[in-house]
Design a protein around this motif. Structure first.
Motif, PDB file in Angstrom:
ATOM      1  N   THR A  25      -4.886  -1.711   4.561  1.00  0.00           N
ATOM      2  CA  THR A  25      -3.542  -1.528   5.291  1.00  0.00           C
ATOM      3  C   THR A  25      -2.873  -1.799   6.332  1.00  0.00           C
ATOM      4  O   THR A  25      -1.896  -2.524   6.913  1.00  0.00           O
ATOM      5  CB  THR A  25      -3.254  -0.670   3.830  1.00  0.00           C
ATOM      6  N   VAL A  26      -2.940  -0.619   7.026  1.00  0.00           N
ATOM      7  CA  VAL A  26      -2.177  -1.207   8.601  1.00  0.00           C
ATOM      8  C   VAL A  26      -2.549  -1.751   9.432  1.00  0.00           C
ATOM      9  O   VAL A  26      -2.046  -2.901  10.147  1.00  0.00           O
ATOM     10  CB  VAL A  26      -2.717   0.981   9.289  1.00  0.00           C
ATOM     11  N   VAL A  27      -3.710  -2.994   9.297  1.00  0.00           N
ATOM     12  CA  VAL A  27      -4.447  -3.340  10.013  1.00  0.00           C
ATOM     13  C   VAL A  27      -3.489  -4.753   8.604  1.00  0.00           C
ATOM     14  O   VAL A  27      -2.497  -5.885  10.323  1.00  0.00           O
ATOM     15  CB  VAL A  27      -5.797  -4.248   9.850  1.00  0.00           C
ATOM     16  N   PHE A  28      -3.325  -5.333   8.360  1.00  0.00           N
ATOM     17  CA  PHE A  28      -2.399  -6.081   7.403  1.00  0.00           C
ATOM     18  C   PHE A  28      -1.100  -6.336   7.352  1.00  0.00           C
ATOM     19  O   PHE A  28       0.021  -7.297   7.880  1.00  0.00           O
ATOM     20  CB  PHE A  28      -2.841  -5.933   5.712  1.00  0.00           C
ATOM     21  N   HIS A  29      -0.268  -5.012   7.617  1.00  0.00           N
ATOM     22  CA  HIS A  29       0.706  -5.076   8.005  1.00  0.00           C
ATOM     23  C   HIS A  29       1.201  -4.882   9.670  1.00  0.00           C
ATOM     24  O   HIS A  29       2.651  -5.642   9.529  1.00  0.00           O
ATOM     25  CB  HIS A  29       1.004  -3.682   7.748  1.00  0.00           C
ATOM     26  N   ARG A  30       0.241  -5.258  10.229  1.00  0.00           N
ATOM     27  CA  ARG A  30       0.559  -6.084  11.841  1.00  0.00           C
ATOM     28  C   ARG A  30      -0.123  -7.138  11.559  1.00  0.00           C
ATOM     29  O   ARG A  30      -0.579  -7.670  12.839  1.00  0.00           O
ATOM     30  CB  ARG A  30      -0.386  -4.495  12.369  1.00  0.00           C
ATOM     31  N   SER A  33      -9.996  -1.618  -5.202  1.00  0.00           N
ATOM     32  CA  SER A  33     -11.238  -0.841  -5.451  1.00  0.00           C
ATOM     33  C   SER A  33     -12.035  -0.518  -6.176  1.00  0.00           C
ATOM     34  O   SER A  33     -12.270  -0.518  -7.209  1.00  0.00           O
ATOM     35  CB  SER A  33     -10.176   0.748  -4.840  1.00  0.00           C
ATOM     36  N   GLU A  34     -13.304  -0.721  -5.251  1.00  0.00           N
ATOM     37  CA  GLU A  34     -14.581   0.257  -6.475  1.00  0.00           C
ATOM     38  C   GLU A  34     -14.720   1.212  -6.729  1.00  0.00           C
ATOM     39  O   GLU A  34     -14.747   1.677  -7.835  1.00  0.00           O
ATOM     40  CB  GLU A  34     -15.697  -0.207  -5.156  1.00  0.00           C
ATOM     41  N   LEU A  35     -13.707   2.008  -6.215  1.00  0.00           N
ATOM     42  CA  LEU A  35     -13.510   3.347  -6.560  1.00  0.00           C
ATOM     43  C   LEU A  35     -12.007   3.960  -7.327  1.00  0.00           C
ATOM     44  O   LEU A  35     -12.197   4.785  -8.693  1.00  0.00           O
ATOM     45  CB  LEU A  35     -13.711   4.666  -5.635  1.00  0.00           C
ATOM     46  N   PHE A  36     -11.413   3.123  -6.930  1.00  0.00           N
ATOM     47  CA  PHE A  36      -9.893   4.229  -7.542  1.00  0.00           C
ATOM     48  C   PHE A  36      -9.246   3.097  -8.243  1.00  0.00           C
ATOM     49  O   PHE A  36      -9.242   1.417  -7.976  1.00  0.00           O
ATOM     50  CB  PHE A  36      -9.093   4.384  -5.575  1.00  0.00           C
ATOM     51  N   GLU A  37      -7.996   3.579  -8.901  1.00  0.00           N
ATOM     52  CA  GLU A  37      -7.667   2.581  -9.694  1.00  0.00           C
ATOM     53  C   GLU A  37      -5.774   1.931  -8.100  1.00  0.00           C
ATOM     54  O   GLU A  37      -4.975   2.044  -8.860  1.00  0.00           O
ATOM     55  CB  GLU A  37      -6.619   2.500 -10.503  1.00  0.00           C
ATOM     56  N   THR A  82      -4.918  -1.691  -6.028  1.00  0.00           N
ATOM     57  CA  THR A  82      -5.554  -3.192  -5.255  1.00  0.00           C
ATOM     58  C   THR A  82      -3.901  -2.983  -3.771  1.00  0.00           C
ATOM     59  O   THR A  82      -3.435  -2.147  -3.742  1.00  0.00           O
ATOM     60  CB  THR A  82      -4.979  -3.656  -5.900  1.00  0.00           C
ATOM     61  N   TYR A  83      -5.756  -3.109  -2.716  1.00  0.00           N
ATOM     62  CA  TYR A  83      -4.896  -3.386  -1.655  1.00  0.00           C
ATOM     63  C   TYR A  83      -5.346  -4.962  -0.936  1.00  0.00           C
ATOM     64  O   TYR A  83      -5.672  -5.609  -1.683  1.00  0.00           O
ATOM     65  CB  TYR A  83      -5.543  -2.091  -0.230  1.00  0.00           C
ATOM     66  N   VAL A  84      -4.717  -5.129   0.098  1.00  0.00           N
ATOM     67  CA  VAL A  84      -4.666  -6.588   0.896  1.00  0.00           C
ATOM     68  C   VAL A  84      -5.205  -6.545   1.703  1.00  0.00           C
ATOM     69  O   VAL A  84      -5.022  -5.233   2.822  1.00  0.00           O
ATOM     70  CB  VAL A  84      -3.333  -7.144   0.960  1.00  0.00           C
ATOM     71  N   GLN A  85      -6.333  -6.954   2.011  1.00  0.00           N
ATOM     72  CA  GLN A  85      -6.985  -8.016   3.340  1.00  0.00           C
ATOM     73  C   GLN A  85      -6.972  -8.566   4.468  1.00  0.00           C
ATOM     74  O   GLN A  85      -5.815  -9.566   3.492  1.00  0.00           O
ATOM     75  CB  GLN A  85      -8.409  -7.957   3.295  1.00  0.00           C
ATOM     76  N   CYS A  86      -6.634  -9.264   5.702  1.00  0.00           N
ATOM     77  CA  CYS A  86      -6.463 -10.449   6.576  1.00  0.00           C
ATOM     78  C   CYS A  86      -6.671 -11.447   5.477  1.00  0.00           C
ATOM     79  O   CYS A  86      -6.348 -13.067   6.205  1.00  0.00           O
ATOM     80  CB  CYS A  86      -6.392  -9.968   7.861  1.00  0.00           C
ATOM     81  N   GLU A 132      -6.693  10.108  -5.646  1.00  0.00           N
ATOM     82  CA  GLU A 132      -6.234   8.752  -5.869  1.00  0.00           C
ATOM     83  C   GLU A 132      -4.820   9.006  -6.002  1.00  0.00           C
ATOM     84  O   GLU A 132      -4.442   7.551  -5.394  1.00  0.00           O
ATOM     85  CB  GLU A 132      -6.743   8.241  -7.258  1.00  0.00           C
ATOM     86  N   LEU A 133      -3.602  10.423  -5.788  1.00  0.00           N
ATOM     87  CA  LEU A 133      -2.814   9.648  -6.538  1.00  0.00           C
ATOM     88  C   LEU A 133      -2.408  10.160  -4.737  1.00  0.00           C
ATOM     89  O   LEU A 133      -1.682   8.940  -4.694  1.00  0.00           O
ATOM     90  CB  LEU A 133      -1.845  10.599  -6.721  1.00  0.00           C
ATOM     91  N   SER A 134      -2.767  10.593  -4.009  1.00  0.00           N
ATOM     92  CA  SER A 134      -2.933  11.185  -2.547  1.00  0.00           C
ATOM     93  C   SER A 134      -3.318  10.523  -1.837  1.00  0.00           C
ATOM     94  O   SER A 134      -2.122   9.806  -1.013  1.00  0.00           O
ATOM     95  CB  SER A 134      -4.279  12.298  -2.062  1.00  0.00           C
ATOM     96  N   LEU A 135      -4.015   9.096  -2.156  1.00  0.00           N
ATOM     97  CA  LEU A 135      -4.380   7.886  -1.176  1.00  0.00           C
ATOM     98  C   LEU A 135      -3.454   7.085  -1.599  1.00  0.00           C
ATOM     99  O   LEU A 135      -2.643   6.518  -0.583  1.00  0.00           O
ATOM    100  CB  LEU A 135      -5.672   7.000  -2.086  1.00  0.00           C
ATOM    101  N   LEU A 136      -2.035   6.737  -2.437  1.00  0.00           N
ATOM    102  CA  LEU A 136      -1.830   5.842  -2.838  1.00  0.00           C
ATOM    103  C   LEU A 136      -0.072   6.322  -2.234  1.00  0.00           C
ATOM    104  O   LEU A 136       0.407   5.787  -1.740  1.00  0.00           O
ATOM    105  CB  LEU A 136      -1.369   5.676  -4.402  1.00  0.00           C
TER     106      LEU A 136
END
Length: 217
Positions: free
Chosen positions: A28-33, A45-49, A51-55, A153-157
């Motif tokens: 997420t950080v790298v994508f935003h930069r 995500s394989e463990l959490f509900e 969805t994040y973005v890769q470059c 999961e909530l904390s990660l969000l």
């Protein structure tokens, strides 16, 4: 040079959750930069509900996976310790060459500190630290772990939203694009030193605060 620092909220994770948590945060950080030459790729995500973005860049993905592997190896040697990973962005500046120095130096303009508390939960424990759920006599440890995982999961969000707020608010310090071919700004990921922990990270922090090593300058 203006260098911004973001300390992300500490997350309490079990060993099996480390990889997915770090994938979500680092990508997420790298994508935003990222710069113009990216093909954004949504990842479930394989463990959490979540969805994040890769470059969508193989080299970026390889670098992140290698650092996660190194960090997991460090955790296995230092169980039940709080730890910190630093993702730093920098620009390369030409420096007057002498016989004892390089031609370029790294000028850091942004540091992201990822804080993890890796815990080992015993199967017979009866209270979840974060979820505030007290397990009754008839309830299973599986239900407790499920509640704790949902809380993570909530904390990660929250951390992902913290990243987005930071990148939207902090823009003035970003340097010019280094080269049209670059996928992201130059960056490095630093994990605790293998010798241990606090001393290596303290030295690293001091180096970052100064912008470059003071020796031979």
């Amino acid at each position: 040079m203006n260098c911004e620092v973001c300390h992300l909220k500490e997350l309490e994770v079990e060993h099996f959750e480390i990889r997915e948590v770090l994938r979500c945060i680092l990508h997420t950080v790298v994508f935003h930069r990222a710069l113009g030459l990216v093909r954004p790729k949504d990842i479930d995500s394989e463990l959490f509900e979540i969805t994040y973005v890769q470059c969508g860049d193989a080299e970026v993905e390889k670098k992140i996976e290698e650092k996660i592997d190194q960090f997991i190896g460090w955790v296995e040697k230092h169980p039940n310790k709080k730890s910190q990973i630093c993702l730093s962005f920098y620009e390369l500046k030409n420096k007057q060459a002498t016989w004892f120095s390089n031609r370029t130096e790294r000028l850091y303009w942004e540091h992201w500190y990822i804080n993890l508390n890796v815990v080992h939960l015993k199967a017979h424990s009866t209270k979840s630290h974060h979820s505030k759920v007290v397990v009754g006599p008839g309830e299973s440890a599986l239900e407790e772990r499920s509640a704790r995982h949902a809380a993570l999961e909530l904390s990660l969000l929250e951390v992902l939203f913290q990243i987005i707020r930071f990148v939207n608010e902090k823009k003035d310090h970003i340097p010019p694009v280094p080269t049209p071919e670059a996928v992201t700004f130059p960056h490095e990921i630093t994990i605790p030193s293998s010798s241990d922990s606090s001393f290596g990270m303290d030295m690293f922090k001091r180096m970052l605060q100064s912008g470059h090593p003071t020796m031979l300058s």
